[in-house]
Design a protein around this motif. Sequence first.
Motif, PDB file in Angstrom:
ATOM      1  N   LYS A   1      41.156  50.261  42.625  1.00  0.00           N
ATOM      2  CA  LYS A   1      42.019  49.162  42.193  1.00  0.00           C
ATOM      3  C   LYS A   1      41.167  47.904  42.088  1.00  0.00           C
ATOM      4  O   LYS A   1      40.311  47.651  42.950  1.00  0.00           O
ATOM      5  CB  LYS A   1      43.152  48.924  43.202  1.00  0.00           C
ATOM      6  N   ARG A   2      41.415  47.108  41.041  1.00  0.00           N
ATOM      7  CA  ARG A   2      40.628  45.881  40.867  1.00  0.00           C
ATOM      8  C   ARG A   2      40.846  44.920  42.026  1.00  0.00           C
ATOM      9  O   ARG A   2      39.908  44.261  42.475  1.00  0.00           O
ATOM     10  CB  ARG A   2      40.990  45.190  39.549  1.00  0.00           C
ATOM     11  N   ALA A   3      42.050  44.849  42.559  1.00  0.00           N
ATOM     12  CA  ALA A   3      42.311  43.941  43.680  1.00  0.00           C
ATOM     13  C   ALA A   3      41.467  44.313  44.890  1.00  0.00           C
ATOM     14  O   ALA A   3      40.978  43.443  45.615  1.00  0.00           O
ATOM     15  CB  ALA A   3      43.797  43.969  44.046  1.00  0.00           C
ATOM     16  N   VAL A   4      41.287  45.609  45.105  1.00  0.00           N
ATOM     17  CA  VAL A   4      40.457  46.068  46.221  1.00  0.00           C
ATOM     18  C   VAL A   4      38.996  45.710  45.970  1.00  0.00           C
ATOM     19  O   VAL A   4      38.296  45.226  46.866  1.00  0.00           O
ATOM     20  CB  VAL A   4      40.615  47.594  46.421  1.00  0.00           C
ATOM     21  N   LEU A   5      38.531  45.923  44.744  1.00  0.00           N
ATOM     22  CA  LEU A   5      37.151  45.582  44.403  1.00  0.00           C
ATOM     23  C   LEU A   5      36.878  44.103  44.651  1.00  0.00           C
ATOM     24  O   LEU A   5      35.891  43.741  45.308  1.00  0.00           O
ATOM     25  CB  LEU A   5      36.875  45.926  42.939  1.00  0.00           C
ATOM     26  N   GLN A   6      37.734  43.258  44.140  1.00  0.00           N
ATOM     27  CA  GLN A   6      37.523  41.815  44.270  1.00  0.00           C
ATOM     28  C   GLN A   6      37.576  41.375  45.728  1.00  0.00           C
ATOM     29  O   GLN A   6      36.762  40.566  46.178  1.00  0.00           O
ATOM     30  CB  GLN A   6      38.569  41.069  43.441  1.00  0.00           C
ATOM     31  N   HIS A   7      38.515  41.924  46.490  1.00  0.00           N
ATOM     32  CA  HIS A   7      38.681  41.527  47.884  1.00  0.00           C
ATOM     33  C   HIS A   7      37.476  41.950  48.731  1.00  0.00           C
ATOM     34  O   HIS A   7      36.916  41.142  49.488  1.00  0.00           O
ATOM     35  CB  HIS A   7      39.960  42.151  48.448  1.00  0.00           C
ATOM     36  N   VAL A   8      37.074  43.212  48.602  1.00  0.00           N
ATOM     37  CA  VAL A   8      35.981  43.719  49.441  1.00  0.00           C
ATOM     38  C   VAL A   8      34.646  43.100  49.031  1.00  0.00           C
ATOM     39  O   VAL A   8      33.807  42.779  49.881  1.00  0.00           O
ATOM     40  CB  VAL A   8      35.919  45.263  49.391  1.00  0.00           C
ATOM     41  N   GLN A   9      34.431  42.892  47.731  1.00  0.00           N
ATOM     42  CA  GLN A   9      33.187  42.253  47.310  1.00  0.00           C
ATOM     43  C   GLN A   9      33.110  40.810  47.777  1.00  0.00           C
ATOM     44  O   GLN A   9      32.030  40.319  48.126  1.00  0.00           O
ATOM     45  CB  GLN A   9      33.028  42.352  45.792  1.00  0.00           C
TER      46      GLN A   9
END
Length: 333
Positions: A172-180
């Motif tokens: 999920k893009r939201a997960v990518l942005q949050h974890v990065q």
Amino acid sequence: MRSTPSFKLAAADNSSGTWTPSGGVQFLTVPLELAGQRIDNFLLARLKGVPRSRIYRILRKGEVRVNKGRVKAEYKLKTGDVVRVPPLRVADTTPAPLAGASLRQLVKASILYDDNGLLVINKPVGLAVHGGSGIRLGLIEVLRQIYPQSPFIELVHRLDRDTSGAIMVARKRAVLQHVQADLRSGRVDKSYLALAAGKWPRSRRVVEACLRKNTLKSGERMVSVHPDGKPSVSRFQVLERFRATTLLAVEPMTGRTHQIRVHAQFVGCPLAGDDKYTPDDVNRGFRSLGLKRLFLHSASVGCQLPDGEKVVVAAPLPDELGALLKRLREEMG
């Protein structure tokens, strides 16, 4: 008047999908799932067969436009943005190879966690995380073939091809942005196991050294400690000492290329089996003990998801590394 061909990326579009040249200008409308992605990564994922250097050139020259305006490579796309792509010559339209059944099964068997938009894989040694530079098939391409209906699969971070162990992939893009974002601020836990040649200094718990990437005439990429390089920090903890080697737990506080390997070399204790930074005579000794790879393993990763849930995943040590440690312990009596 001749109309300009255009198409819209559907909401279910997979970022691994290939771009088909039409012979003219094309317009791509950014869906919700791809909002926040950098324009250079957006284009690299779609313009299959177009050289990377060409993509960055058309960005610099303003041939790529977003909403009729010029943008830089780091521009982050928004939902509904219209990306103008100029006519491009494709160097190689051969589709990416399909992963064989054995490779697909290996990657499936290496999945440690798959929930809440996050995948954690125990990456096998020798498998690149993505294609490129002569490698046409990497972990991310295999995962996209395993999950053909998934609208989004992207690497959260990277591991060297010669390094095994836990690596995070976002679904999920939201997960990518949050974890990065947490990665950049140092809130993601990453722990490695490494075997170093020699006796690691007891007092050397932190290594701070600026690292600079260099490309040799052969095209090989090397990294060295240099005052003009990027700041980097690694924490080292001695776990076990053998006669001429030291088992270490390592936490990289920054994410530079080859960081742990070069920091270990900088201290004077290069990693076992490292064909880039460890002397050949030292590696011959390790090969005589049965080691045929770099002894560097991503032992665990830990992060917080957008909903606040904490995820910690450990990756078992590969059998060949465990066998070497057993032999070293037996030699100690």
